[in-house]
Design an enzyme around this catalytic site. Structure first.
Site, short mmCIF file in Angstrom:
data_model
loop_
_atom_site.label_atom_id
_atom_site.label_comp_id
_atom_site.label_asym_id
_atom_site.label_seq_id
_atom_site.Cartn_x
_atom_site.Cartn_y
_atom_site.Cartn_z
N ASN A 127 15.61 33.44 31.61
CA ASN A 127 14.75 32.68 32.51
C ASN A 127 13.31 32.74 32.01
OD1 ASN A 127 13.74 35.21 33.24
ND2 ASN A 127 14.87 35.30 35.17
N ASP B 259 26.81 30.80 38.11
CA ASP B 259 25.64 31.68 38.14
C ASP B 259 24.35 30.88 38.17
OD1 ASP B 259 24.51 34.52 37.73
OD2 ASP B 259 23.57 33.39 36.10
#
Length: 342
Positions: free
Chosen positions: A25, A219
Site C-alpha cells: 500500500n 483482501d
C-alpha cells in the site's frame, strides 16, 4: 482389501520472492492478498506434485478451503518472503497443506515468522474436472500425528456443511453515487464491491480461477471497507476460514462484496462474499465466502482505536452479535494457546 501403500511425505516446497512497491500500500505495508496468493501457489504446487506420484489420469490440486490464517507481523517493501509448504494429512480425496511465511530483512539478516496457514485441496482430473481422484496416502511419524490430522479433517468437513446456509444470502447492492451520502461509520457507508472479468492469466489448466487470485481480490475489497471506515492506514490481521463453494470459470464476471459485520476497540471484522455469473448463461451463484479482520495503524505501525460501528436494523444487529461471538471465541483461543506455550 488393503489400500494403496503409504508414501513418504513429499519434501517441503520452498518459494521466495522479494516484495516490490506494487505489492504494497502507499505506506509500504505488503497487501495481505499478495501473501495469500503466494501461500496458495505453494500449496497448489506441493499438492499437485504429490497427487501425480501415482498412475492414472494426471490431475491438479484444487483449493476448497483455507483455515483461519494469522498475519503475525506485517511485511514491507524490500523484504524477502520465504514460503514453505508441507503436506500434513491426506484423506481418500483430499489433502491438508500447512504453509509458513518467513519475512527476511536482507539488509540486516533479521527473520520473523510473518504468516502461517492450513489449506485443503482435492485432486481434479485434467481429463474431467468433475472427477475427483484418490489421494496417495502419506506416512506419519506417529499414530498421534495421524489422529490429529484426522480430527482436523473432520472438523473442517463439518464446518463446511454449516457454512453452506450462508451461501445464498443476498447482499444489498453498493450505494449509488447519485444517492445522498450515507452516514459515516455505518455499514452502508463503507460497503464496497469490485467487479472483475476472469481472464486466462487468472486460471488453472482446468480454466478455473486460481484460489489465490480470488483471495487477493477478497483482501483488496476488505481493505477498501476498512480504510473507508477508519480513514487511516490499515492492514490484514487475520482471515477466518475461507470456503470455496463452487468453481469459477474463465470468462465469468465475479462481484466481490465486503461489508463490516463487527467492530471492537482495535479491530474490524469484514464479511467478504464472491458471486460469479456467466456472460452467456443466466447462472449466478455464491462461489466463496470468508471473514477478514483488519486493524488500524498509526505512522509508526502501532495499533489505533477503531471508530464504533453504527448499527441500523435487526439484520445488522444479528450480524454484529455473531461477529462479537467469533471475536470472543478467537480471543479465548489465543489466550489458551499462549498459556500452553508458557
Amino acid at each position: 482389501m488393503s489400500g494403496p501403500p503409504a508414501r513418504e511425505t513429499a519434501s517441503p516446497l520452498q518459494l521466495c520472492r522479494i516484495m516490490r512497491p506494487d505489492d504494497a500500500n502507499i505506506v509500504g505495508n505488503v497487501h495481505g492478498g499478495i501473501i495469500l496468493k503466494m501461500i496458495e501457489e505453494a500449496g497448489c504446487i506441493v499438492g499437485t506434485r504429490h497427487c501425480n506420484t501415482q498412475s492414472g489420469d494426471r490431475c491438479m490440486a484444487a483449493l476448497v478451503r483455507v483455515e483461519k490464517t494469522e498475519f503475525l507481523f506485517p511485511m514491507f517493501i524490500g523484504e524477502v518472503a520465504h514460503v514453505t509448504a508441507e503436506i500434513t494429512y491426506t484423506s481418500k480425496h483430499s489433502l491438508e497443506v500447512q504453509v509458513k511465511v518467513i519475512a527476511e530483512n536482507i539488509l540486516t539478516g533479521a527473520k520473523k515468522l510473518a504468516n502461517k496457514a492450513a489449506l485443503w485441496y482435492v485432486p481434479c482430473s485434467l481429463q474431467n474436472v468433475n472427477n475427483v481422484m484418490d489421494v496417495p496416502p502419506i506416512k506419519y511419524t506417529s499414530e498421534e500425528q495421524e489422529e490429529q490430522g484426522r480430527n482436523r479433517y473432520d472438523a473442517q468437513k463439518l464446518e463446511r456443511v454449516e457454512t453452506k446456509a450462508r451461501t445464498e444470502e443476498v447482499v444489498p447492492p453498493p450505494p449509488n453515487p447519485e444517492d445522498p451520502p450515507k452516514e459515516q461509520h455505518t455499514v452502508s457507508f463503507s460497503q464496497s464491491s469490485l467487479i472483475h472479468l476472469v481472464g486466462p492469466s487468472d486460471c488453472t489448466l482446468h480454466h478455473y480461477v486460481h484460489g489465490g487470485v480470488t483471495m487477493k481480490l477478497m483482501d483488496e475489497v476488505a481493505g477498501i471497507v476498512a480504510a473507508r471506515h477508519c480513514s487511516t492506514n490499515i492492514v490484514t490481521a487475520s482471515v477466518d476460514a475461507i470456503n470455496f463453494h463452487r468453481k469459477i470459470n474463465k470468462g465469468c464476471v465475479v462481484t466481490v462484496t465486503g461489508r463490516l459485520t463487527f467492530v471492537s476497540n482495535k479491530s474490524m471484522e469484514i464479511e467478504v462474499l464472491v458471486d460469479a455469473s456467466s456472460l452467456v448463461e443466466a447462472d449466478k451463484y455464491r462461489a466463496v465466502s470468508a471473514f477478514f479482520t483488519y486493524i488500524s495503524l498509526d505512522k509508526d505501525n502501532k495499533p489505533l482505536s477503531v471508530p464504533p460501528l453504527k448499527i441500523d436494523g435487526e439484520e445488522e444487529q444479528r450480524r454484529f452479535d455473531e461477529g462479537n461471538a467469533r471475536y470472543l471465541q478467537n480471543k479465548a483461543k489465543r489466550l489458551a494457546d499462549k498459556q500452553r506455550q508458557q
